[in-house]
Design a protein around this motif. Structure first.
Motif, mmCIF file in Angstrom:
data_model
loop_
_atom_site.group_PDB
_atom_site.id
_atom_site.type_symbol
_atom_site.label_atom_id
_atom_site.label_comp_id
_atom_site.label_asym_id
_atom_site.label_seq_id
_atom_site.Cartn_x
_atom_site.Cartn_y
_atom_site.Cartn_z
ATOM 1 N N GLN A 41 -29.836 -23.741 -19.936
ATOM 2 C CA GLN A 41 -29.429 -24.134 -18.586
ATOM 3 C C GLN A 41 -28.348 -25.214 -18.637
ATOM 4 O O GLN A 41 -27.409 -25.205 -17.841
ATOM 5 N N SER A 42 -28.469 -26.128 -19.584
ATOM 6 C CA SER A 42 -27.428 -27.137 -19.763
ATOM 7 C C SER A 42 -26.096 -26.489 -20.122
ATOM 8 O O SER A 42 -25.042 -26.863 -19.596
ATOM 9 N N ARG A 82 -36.186 -30.224 -14.414
ATOM 10 C CA ARG A 82 -36.850 -30.268 -15.716
ATOM 11 C C ARG A 82 -36.566 -31.575 -16.455
ATOM 12 O O ARG A 82 -37.220 -31.866 -17.457
ATOM 13 N N LEU A 83 -35.571 -32.341 -15.978
ATOM 14 C CA LEU A 83 -35.244 -33.600 -16.633
ATOM 15 C C LEU A 83 -36.015 -34.737 -15.986
ATOM 16 O O LEU A 83 -36.213 -34.767 -14.768
ATOM 17 N N ALA A 118 -36.427 -23.763 -9.585
ATOM 18 C CA ALA A 118 -36.770 -23.896 -11.000
ATOM 19 C C ALA A 118 -37.730 -22.819 -11.460
ATOM 20 O O ALA A 118 -37.992 -22.681 -12.646
ATOM 21 N N LEU A 134 -28.942 -34.245 -23.466
ATOM 22 C CA LEU A 134 -30.338 -33.821 -23.590
ATOM 23 C C LEU A 134 -30.975 -34.430 -24.830
ATOM 24 O O LEU A 134 -32.155 -34.807 -24.823
ATOM 25 N N ARG A 174 -34.994 -23.249 -23.219
ATOM 26 C CA ARG A 174 -34.646 -22.976 -21.827
ATOM 27 C C ARG A 174 -33.753 -24.075 -21.258
ATOM 28 O O ARG A 174 -32.750 -23.794 -20.600
ATOM 29 N N SER A 175 -34.111 -25.313 -21.514
ATOM 30 C CA SER A 175 -33.297 -26.426 -21.014
ATOM 31 C C SER A 175 -31.910 -26.422 -21.640
ATOM 32 O O SER A 175 -30.910 -26.695 -20.964
ATOM 33 N N LEU A 233 -32.263 -26.842 -14.060
ATOM 34 C CA LEU A 233 -32.483 -27.903 -15.043
ATOM 35 C C LEU A 233 -32.707 -29.252 -14.370
ATOM 36 O O LEU A 233 -33.364 -30.123 -14.944
ATOM 37 N N VAL A 266 -34.933 -33.980 -24.802
ATOM 38 C CA VAL A 266 -35.197 -32.640 -24.279
ATOM 39 C C VAL A 266 -34.599 -31.633 -25.253
ATOM 40 O O VAL A 266 -33.376 -31.620 -25.461
ATOM 41 N N ASP A 298 -36.097 -28.093 -25.688
ATOM 42 C CA ASP A 298 -36.573 -26.722 -25.567
ATOM 43 C C ASP A 298 -35.411 -25.776 -25.255
ATOM 44 O O ASP A 298 -34.399 -26.154 -24.646
#
Length: 298
Positions: A158-159, A240-241, A297, A145, A154-155, A237, A150, A152
């Motif tokens: 999730q990662s 989101r990427l 999502a 990430l 939230r991401s 996720l 990336v 944030d």
């Protein structure tokens, strides 16, 4: 006549992997740092796990490896023991400002593996096992990430869920390999809940004449369900990427989920046979990756 030297690159992956590593889906600019991260982690894992070195020798090598990481992070010279690792890693750390702390967490997990295997110790409960995953798996996702910019919360969460799920999947996939070697990842609290003690597993290890009892099968089924729930928690996720990164992650998620399918298909008995992904799984993985729904999502 002088020429510009070629950049140092990490060697291509040579180990069996369930999931893609620096594949063609990755943007070309990011393939060298991803390969460098992989080489760093893979080499450390080999130090901790491969060959017949003593635990003391493995720990000493990892201490030297950690010192080379510290030197590389400072912009200094690493030792000459692992030039194929720290040459590419130094370039990646300079260009992409890779956080040393995440790489150091991986080494902390490898040290813990050696010590627990040496002492034939396991994990008390799921919380303790997840703390291991936090250091053994989650840093890889956070490093990726970081490369994609990336950051944030939230991401990142999730990662972490995806990476912890992948680590757990690897444990439940490899029970028949790990248990005979003294590597105990089934949490004691879960074993106790199913009426199982550590010594029980020796009776139905590979090549043993006794089949796993129903309690052991039920235990693995519960661990598979746990890993699947974590994977589903992190799966949004993929939406989101950006671009190729999202598609790469789709295949990672589906690869892990496919291993869980295979464990269940063989009656949750991964003590006797290790499930693995093969070429025949590629069309199904591609179809499932394509059909991952964006509304997940939300």
């Amino acid at each position: 006549m002088s020429s510009t030297p070629s950049p140092v690159r990490a060697a291509a992956p040579t180990h069996y992997e369930n999931f893609p590593v620096a594949s063609w889906l990755c943007p070309p600019r990011l393939r060298p740092p991803i390969a460098a991260i992989y080489a760093f982690a893979r080499t450390a894992d080999d130090i901790a796990d491969e060959g017949d070195a003593t635990a003391a020798a493995r720990l000493e090598s990892l201490r030297a490896y950690r010192a080379d990481l510290a030197a590389t992070a400072r912009g200094g010279a690493a030792s000459t023991r692992w030039p194929e690792v720290f040459g590419p890693l130094a370039a990646a750390m300079r260009e992409f400002a890779l956080p040393e702390s995440l790489l150091a967490d991986l080494l902390s997990a490898f040290v813990q593996d050696i010590e627990k295997t040496r002492d034939r110790a396991g994990y008390a409960d799921r919380a303790e096992l997840l703390d291991y995953c936090r250091r053994s798996a989650n840093p890889v996702g956070r490093l990726l990430l970081h490369l994609y910019g990336v950051t944030d919360a939230r991401s990142l969460a999730q990662s972490d869920a995806i990476c912890s799920a992948l680590q757990l999947i690897n444990f439940w996939q490899d029970l028949g390999v790990d248990l005979p070697r003294g590597r105990r990842y089934l949490p004691r609290a879960d074993c106790d809940a199913h009426g199982l003690a550590a010594g029980d597993f020796e009776r139905f290890a590979p090549l043993a004449s006794t089949a796993p009892p129903s309690a052991a099968i039920a235990l693995v089924a519960s661990e598979v369900a746990w890993a699947r729930a974590l994977m589903q928690e992190g799966a949004p996720l993929v939406h989101r990427l950006p671009g190729r990164a999202g598609w790469e992650l789709r295949f990672v998620v589906q690869g892990g989920s496919r291993i869980l399918d295979k464990i269940e298909a063989q009656g949750c008995d991964s003590f006797s046979r290790r499930p693995a992904i093969g070429p025949g799984d590629a069309p199904l993985l591609a179809w499932r990756a394509l059909r991952m729904r964006r509304q997940s999502a939300a």
